[in-house]
Enzyme design. Structure first.
Site, PDB file in Angstrom:
ATOM      1  CE  LYS A 212      -2.296  -0.159   3.746  1.00 34.77           C
ATOM      2  NZ  LYS A 212      -2.334  -1.263   4.635  1.00 34.77           N
TER       3      LYS A 212
ATOM      4  NE  ARG B 135       7.111  -3.225   6.599  1.00 31.81           N
ATOM      5  CZ  ARG B 135       5.862  -2.802   6.499  1.00 31.81           C
ATOM      6  NH1 ARG B 135       5.372  -2.399   5.348  1.00 31.81           N
ATOM      7  NH2 ARG B 135       5.084  -2.806   7.573  1.00 31.81           N
TER       8      ARG B 135
ATOM      9  NE  ARG C  10       5.925  -0.376  10.632  1.00 29.37           N
ATOM     10  CZ  ARG C  10       4.894  -0.170   9.826  1.00 29.37           C
ATOM     11  NH1 ARG C  10       5.077   0.386   8.639  1.00 29.37           N
ATOM     12  NH2 ARG C  10       3.680  -0.504  10.179  1.00 29.37           N
TER      13      ARG C  10
ATOM     14  NE  ARG D 210       1.109  -4.142  11.599  1.00 29.69           N
ATOM     15  CZ  ARG D 210       2.238  -4.281  10.890  1.00 29.69           C
ATOM     16  NH1 ARG D 210       3.218  -5.026  11.332  1.00 29.69           N
ATOM     17  NH2 ARG D 210       2.368  -3.665   9.736  1.00 29.69           N
TER      18      ARG D 210
HETATM   19  P1  ADP Z   1       0.060  -1.276   8.736  1.00 29.93           P
HETATM   20  O1  ADP Z   1      -1.038  -0.998   7.762  1.00 29.93           O
HETATM   21  O2  ADP Z   1       1.209  -1.962   8.096  1.00 29.93           O
HETATM   22  O3  ADP Z   1      -0.380  -1.935  10.012  1.00 29.93           O
HETATM   23  P2  ADP Z   1       0.364   1.589   9.209  1.00 29.93           P
HETATM   24  O4  ADP Z   1       1.692   2.223   9.036  1.00 29.93           O
HETATM   25  O5  ADP Z   1      -0.723   1.954   8.259  1.00 29.93           O
HETATM   26  O6  ADP Z   1       0.707   0.055   9.236  1.00 29.93           O
HETATM   27  O7  ADP Z   1      -0.178   1.864  10.683  1.00 29.93           O
HETATM   28  C1  ADP Z   1       0.608   1.619  11.819  1.00 29.93           C
HETATM   29  C2  ADP Z   1      -0.255   1.586  13.077  1.00 29.93           C
HETATM   30  O8  ADP Z   1      -0.905   2.861  13.263  1.00 29.93           O
HETATM   31  C3  ADP Z   1      -1.415   0.584  13.081  1.00 29.93           C
HETATM   32  O9  ADP Z   1      -1.017  -0.728  13.446  1.00 29.93           O
HETATM   33  C4  ADP Z   1      -2.349   1.222  14.121  1.00 29.93           C
HETATM   34  O10 ADP Z   1      -1.869   1.029  15.440  1.00 29.93           O
HETATM   35  C5  ADP Z   1      -2.226   2.699  13.810  1.00 29.93           C
HETATM   36  N1  ADP Z   1      -3.225   3.138  12.796  1.00 29.93           N
HETATM   37  C6  ADP Z   1      -2.951   3.618  11.555  1.00 29.93           C
HETATM   38  N2  ADP Z   1      -4.083   3.910  10.891  1.00 29.93           N
HETATM   39  C7  ADP Z   1      -5.107   3.597  11.723  1.00 29.93           C
HETATM   40  C8  ADP Z   1      -6.527   3.647  11.595  1.00 29.93           C
HETATM   41  N3  ADP Z   1      -7.137   4.098  10.481  1.00 29.93           N
HETATM   42  N4  ADP Z   1      -7.280   3.227  12.648  1.00 29.93           N
HETATM   43  C9  ADP Z   1      -6.712   2.786  13.778  1.00 29.93           C
HETATM   44  N5  ADP Z   1      -5.368   2.695  13.962  1.00 29.93           N
HETATM   45  C10 ADP Z   1      -4.569   3.096  12.947  1.00 29.93           C
END
Ligand code: ADP
Length: 226
Positions: free
Chosen positions: A17, A130, A162, A173
């Site tokens: 993404k 990653r 990470r 997740r």
């Molecule tokens: P990924 O999609 O790989 O889990 P992201 O970088 O998009 O990672 O997000 C990292 C973290 O930020 C998520 O695991 C969550 O804790 C938080 N987060 C991001 N976007 C949201 C969202 N829309 N709703 C709730 N938590 C979010």
């Protein structure tokens, strides 16, 4: 000049993404609005939001819908987004967030939600391998590391795993993705706003597929960005 766009990109963790969103934001000349990047920046700066978010993020838990939507709504209200649109990455992640987002955007229509599809076995392999730059977020993997001793080729920052790419957090997740986020695919499909695109293969091929899906839909709507 290429017309703007209002896009949501969906997909499992590790589906690519982030990479595709950066490319789409360059192609359509629109801001890339990534909730993960915004939250990681808040953690790094030690803001009140960052302090609140860090533990939950490290464990792979989702943050509250209201907190996320407050942050996203204020970003989507800025003039660059209003003028040309956005590529939204990481939001919505629950049906409640999708509903709030639709209400916020109304009466303006989304171009579409793109779902980047990659089988779970493959995203598990990608996530475990990653590595990311702590400063600029550039992505690497154990099989394609930076040129010099785990320092970023782009900015010289430290390249690490990470916290939420460790096994326990990855499992959590993906579990939350299946339960909370996967239902959004049908939610957008029911509104005739979904394009599903295969995320397998080289990043360039995936980008071509995504742009093609967006253009096909635009043609159907008369080629307009309104
Ligand atoms: P990924 O999609 O790989 O889990 P992201 O970088 O998009 O990672 O997000 C990292 C973290 O930020 C998520 O695991 C969550 O804790 C938080 N987060 C991001 N976007 C949201 C969202 N829309 N709703 C709730 N938590 C979010």
């Amino acid at each position: 000049m290429v017309p703007g766009a209002r896009l949501i990109v969906l997909g499992k963790q590790g589906a690519g993404k982030g990479t595709q969103c950066v490319r789409l934001s360059h192609h359509y000349v629109v801001p890339h609005v990534s909730t993960g990047d915004m939250l990681r920046a808040a953690v790094k700066q030690g803001t009140a939001l960052g302090l609140k978010a860090k533990d939950q993020m490290d464990r792979g838990e989702l943050l509250g819908d209201d907190l996320i939507m407050g942050m996203v709504a204020s970003r989507l209200d800025e003039s660059d987004v209003r003028a040309r649109g956005f590529v939204l990455d990481g939001c919505p992640r629950t049906v409640a967030q999708a509903e709030q987002l639709a209400a916020f955007l109304n009466p303006v229509e989304l171009d579409m939600a793109v779902d980047i599809e990659v089988p779970t076995a493959q995203v598990l392999r990608r996530l475990a391998a990653r590595r990311v730059c702590v400063d600029c977020g550039a992505n690497y993997s154990v099989s394609s590391p930076p040129l010099i001793n785990w320092t970023c080729d782009v900015c010289g920052g430290e390249v690490i795993q990470r916290e939420d790419d460790r096994e326990e957090a990855i499992t959590r997740r993906l579990e939350l993705y299946e339960r909370q986020t996967a239902p959004l695919i049908d939610w957008y499909r029911a509104r005739d706003q979904l394009a599903a695109v295969s995320g397998i293969g080289a990043p360039d091929s995936v980008t071509r597929r995504v742009i093609k899906a967006i253009e096909v839909r635009r043609d159907r709507k008369g080629g307009r960005f309104t």
